[in-house]
Motif scaffolding. Structure first.
Motif, PDB file in Angstrom:
ATOM      1  N   SER A  61       0.846  -1.197   0.000  1.00  0.00           N
ATOM      2  CA  SER A  61       0.000   0.000   0.000  1.00  0.00           C
ATOM      3  C   SER A  61       0.877   1.241   0.000  1.00  0.00           C
ATOM      4  O   SER A  61       2.002   1.241   0.481  1.00  0.00           O
ATOM      5  CB  SER A  61      -0.938   0.002   1.215  1.00  0.00           C
ATOM      6  OG  SER A  61      -0.185   0.104   2.399  1.00  0.00           O
ATOM      7  N   GLN A  88       0.391   5.899  -0.449  1.00  0.00           N
ATOM      8  CA  GLN A  88      -0.526   7.020  -0.357  1.00  0.00           C
ATOM      9  C   GLN A  88      -0.402   7.812  -1.657  1.00  0.00           C
ATOM     10  O   GLN A  88       0.692   8.247  -2.014  1.00  0.00           O
ATOM     11  CB  GLN A  88      -0.193   7.891   0.840  1.00  0.00           C
ATOM     12  CG  GLN A  88      -0.363   7.156   2.160  1.00  0.00           C
ATOM     13  CD  GLN A  88       0.127   7.984   3.322  1.00  0.00           C
ATOM     14  OE1 GLN A  88       1.195   8.571   3.275  1.00  0.00           O
ATOM     15  NE2 GLN A  88      -0.672   8.032   4.374  1.00  0.00           N
ATOM     16  N   ARG A 113      -2.169  10.835  -4.457  1.00  0.00           N
ATOM     17  CA  ARG A 113      -3.109  11.942  -4.622  1.00  0.00           C
ATOM     18  C   ARG A 113      -2.803  12.695  -5.908  1.00  0.00           C
ATOM     19  O   ARG A 113      -1.716  12.582  -6.469  1.00  0.00           O
ATOM     20  CB  ARG A 113      -3.084  12.895  -3.440  1.00  0.00           C
ATOM     21  CG  ARG A 113      -1.826  13.729  -3.308  1.00  0.00           C
ATOM     22  CD  ARG A 113      -1.976  14.729  -2.185  1.00  0.00           C
ATOM     23  NE  ARG A 113      -0.665  15.110  -1.688  1.00  0.00           N
ATOM     24  CZ  ARG A 113      -0.479  15.832  -0.610  1.00  0.00           C
ATOM     25  NH1 ARG A 113      -1.507  16.247   0.080  1.00  0.00           N
ATOM     26  NH2 ARG A 113       0.726  16.141  -0.214  1.00  0.00           N
ATOM     27  N   HIS A 142      -6.700  16.889  -3.844  1.00  0.00           N
ATOM     28  CA  HIS A 142      -7.153  15.607  -3.299  1.00  0.00           C
ATOM     29  C   HIS A 142      -6.312  15.255  -2.076  1.00  0.00           C
ATOM     30  O   HIS A 142      -5.105  15.484  -2.051  1.00  0.00           O
ATOM     31  CB  HIS A 142      -7.028  14.497  -4.349  1.00  0.00           C
ATOM     32  CG  HIS A 142      -8.036  14.623  -5.439  1.00  0.00           C
ATOM     33  ND1 HIS A 142      -9.304  14.117  -5.333  1.00  0.00           N
ATOM     34  CD2 HIS A 142      -7.977  15.222  -6.654  1.00  0.00           C
ATOM     35  CE1 HIS A 142      -9.985  14.382  -6.428  1.00  0.00           C
ATOM     36  NE2 HIS A 142      -9.197  15.050  -7.252  1.00  0.00           N
ATOM     37  N   GLU A 143      -6.967  14.712  -1.082  1.00  0.00           N
ATOM     38  CA  GLU A 143      -6.263  14.247   0.103  1.00  0.00           C
ATOM     39  C   GLU A 143      -5.557  12.933  -0.236  1.00  0.00           C
ATOM     40  O   GLU A 143      -5.932  12.232  -1.165  1.00  0.00           O
ATOM     41  CB  GLU A 143      -7.242  14.021   1.256  1.00  0.00           C
ATOM     42  CG  GLU A 143      -7.906  15.294   1.748  1.00  0.00           C
ATOM     43  CD  GLU A 143      -6.911  16.303   2.295  1.00  0.00           C
ATOM     44  OE1 GLU A 143      -5.992  15.902   3.024  1.00  0.00           O
ATOM     45  OE2 GLU A 143      -7.056  17.492   1.974  1.00  0.00           O
ATOM     46  N   SER A 184      -4.807   9.202  -0.285  1.00  0.00           N
ATOM     47  CA  SER A 184      -5.663   8.024  -0.164  1.00  0.00           C
ATOM     48  C   SER A 184      -4.802   6.773  -0.220  1.00  0.00           C
ATOM     49  O   SER A 184      -3.725   6.783  -0.804  1.00  0.00           O
ATOM     50  CB  SER A 184      -6.659   7.972  -1.324  1.00  0.00           C
ATOM     51  OG  SER A 184      -7.480   9.099  -1.315  1.00  0.00           O
ATOM     52  N   VAL A 200      -3.618   3.561  -1.721  1.00  0.00           N
ATOM     53  CA  VAL A 200      -3.617   3.038  -3.087  1.00  0.00           C
ATOM     54  C   VAL A 200      -2.645   1.870  -3.186  1.00  0.00           C
ATOM     55  O   VAL A 200      -1.823   1.656  -2.299  1.00  0.00           O
ATOM     56  CB  VAL A 200      -3.226   4.135  -4.117  1.00  0.00           C
ATOM     57  CG1 VAL A 200      -4.211   5.285  -4.094  1.00  0.00           C
ATOM     58  CG2 VAL A 200      -1.806   4.636  -3.887  1.00  0.00           C
ATOM     59  N   GLN A 217      -9.126   4.968  -6.209  1.00  0.00           N
ATOM     60  CA  GLN A 217      -8.690   5.940  -5.216  1.00  0.00           C
ATOM     61  C   GLN A 217      -9.471   5.748  -3.928  1.00  0.00           C
ATOM     62  O   GLN A 217     -10.697   5.658  -3.935  1.00  0.00           O
ATOM     63  CB  GLN A 217      -8.903   7.357  -5.734  1.00  0.00           C
ATOM     64  CG  GLN A 217      -8.388   8.406  -4.771  1.00  0.00           C
ATOM     65  CD  GLN A 217      -8.589   9.803  -5.297  1.00  0.00           C
ATOM     66  OE1 GLN A 217      -9.330  10.006  -6.244  1.00  0.00           O
ATOM     67  NE2 GLN A 217      -7.941  10.756  -4.697  1.00  0.00           N
ATOM     68  N   GLY A 218      -8.756   5.651  -2.823  1.00  0.00           N
ATOM     69  CA  GLY A 218      -9.388   5.522  -1.529  1.00  0.00           C
ATOM     70  C   GLY A 218      -9.964   4.152  -1.248  1.00  0.00           C
ATOM     71  O   GLY A 218     -10.648   3.956  -0.266  1.00  0.00           O
ATOM     72  N   GLN A 219      -9.677   3.188  -2.123  1.00  0.00           N
ATOM     73  CA  GLN A 219     -10.236   1.853  -1.918  1.00  0.00           C
ATOM     74  C   GLN A 219      -9.527   1.177  -0.751  1.00  0.00           C
ATOM     75  O   GLN A 219      -8.316   1.214  -0.637  1.00  0.00           O
ATOM     76  CB  GLN A 219     -10.088   1.020  -3.183  1.00  0.00           C
ATOM     77  CG  GLN A 219     -10.874  -0.259  -3.130  1.00  0.00           C
ATOM     78  CD  GLN A 219     -10.917  -0.946  -4.472  1.00  0.00           C
ATOM     79  OE1 GLN A 219     -10.143  -0.626  -5.344  1.00  0.00           O
ATOM     80  NE2 GLN A 219     -11.815  -1.875  -4.628  1.00  0.00           N
ATOM     81  N   ASP A 220     -10.324   0.586   0.115  1.00  0.00           N
ATOM     82  CA  ASP A 220      -9.795  -0.083   1.290  1.00  0.00           C
ATOM     83  C   ASP A 220      -8.896  -1.253   0.884  1.00  0.00           C
ATOM     84  O   ASP A 220      -9.252  -2.026  -0.002  1.00  0.00           O
ATOM     85  CB  ASP A 220     -10.975  -0.603   2.125  1.00  0.00           C
ATOM     86  CG  ASP A 220     -10.518  -1.202   3.429  1.00  0.00           C
ATOM     87  OD1 ASP A 220     -10.163  -2.398   3.426  1.00  0.00           O
ATOM     88  OD2 ASP A 220     -10.514  -0.484   4.430  1.00  0.00           O
TER      89      ASP A 220
END
Length: 195
Positions: free
Chosen positions: A81, A83, A85, A113-114, A116, A118, A163-166
């Motif tokens: 993972s 981060q 943006r 965008h914050e 997330s 990724v 984007q932002g997917q868990d």
């Protein structure tokens, strides 16, 4: 290039190409704005050329940023993972006059965008492809900017990443894809024979 922080890697590219065309970024499944230079656009009629001259300068392309914490747990085999943006450089003070001109049109600028969560390998692979395809320029990175082949060697093939997917959803999707592949391998001859 900037010096590598001990606890993370980072990569930033700015979208820029010869035709000032928007660029498709597959991990987000959307188009992003490339640098727009009025001097690069060739127009046929004088009125359009005159309107183009009203733009106060170059409109910078959006930027894609990826931060990979080195102590992060992997998302699964070969998945890490990060981060990510999309940065809007028109919010920077360097581009205040261009931003004010755009806001008077009236037009709205995209928000910053914050960060997330990724899939780092997927984002870095597509960032590298954009650079190789000459539609993006590396702005900053903790190491030398990698090629898409280097990214595949390190992270494996890119996976789908929203984007932002868990991260747990990403892992479930990958497991579902593997199950489907296995079923097709086992039952493929039956399907082909039925057609």
């Amino acid at each position: 290039m900037a010096k590598k922080a001990a606890d993370r890697e980072f990569f930033t590219v700015e979208l820029k190409n010869e035709t000032c065309s928007p660029v498709y970024f597959p991990p987000l499944q959307r188009m992003l704005r490339s640098e727009f230079s009025p001097n690069e656009i060739r127009l046929r009629d004088a009125a359009s050329h005159e309107r183009m001259g009203q733009i106060p300068g170059i409109i910078p392309g959006q930027r894609i940023e990826l931060i990979i914490p080195l102590d992060e747990d992997p998302l699964g085999p070969g998945r890490v993972s990060g981060q990510g943006r999309i940065l809007e450089p028109l919010h920077l003070s360097d581009h205040a006059s261009t931003r004010q001109w755009i806001e008077r049109l009236p037009a709205e600028l995209e928000d910053q965008h914050e960060l997330s969560v990724v899939d780092a390998g997927t984002w870095l692979f597509w960032m590298a492809r954009l650079v190789e395809d000459n539609v993006a320029t590396p702005l900053a990175s903790s190491d030398a900017f990698p090629s898409s082949q280097d990214v595949k060697s390190r992270f494996g093939d890119p996976a789908y990443c929203g984007q932002g997917q868990d991260p747990s959803q990403l892992k479930r999707r990958e497991l579902a894809d593997k199950l489907l592949d296995t079923l097709l391998d086992k039952l493929g001859h039956l399907i082909e024979g039925a057609v």
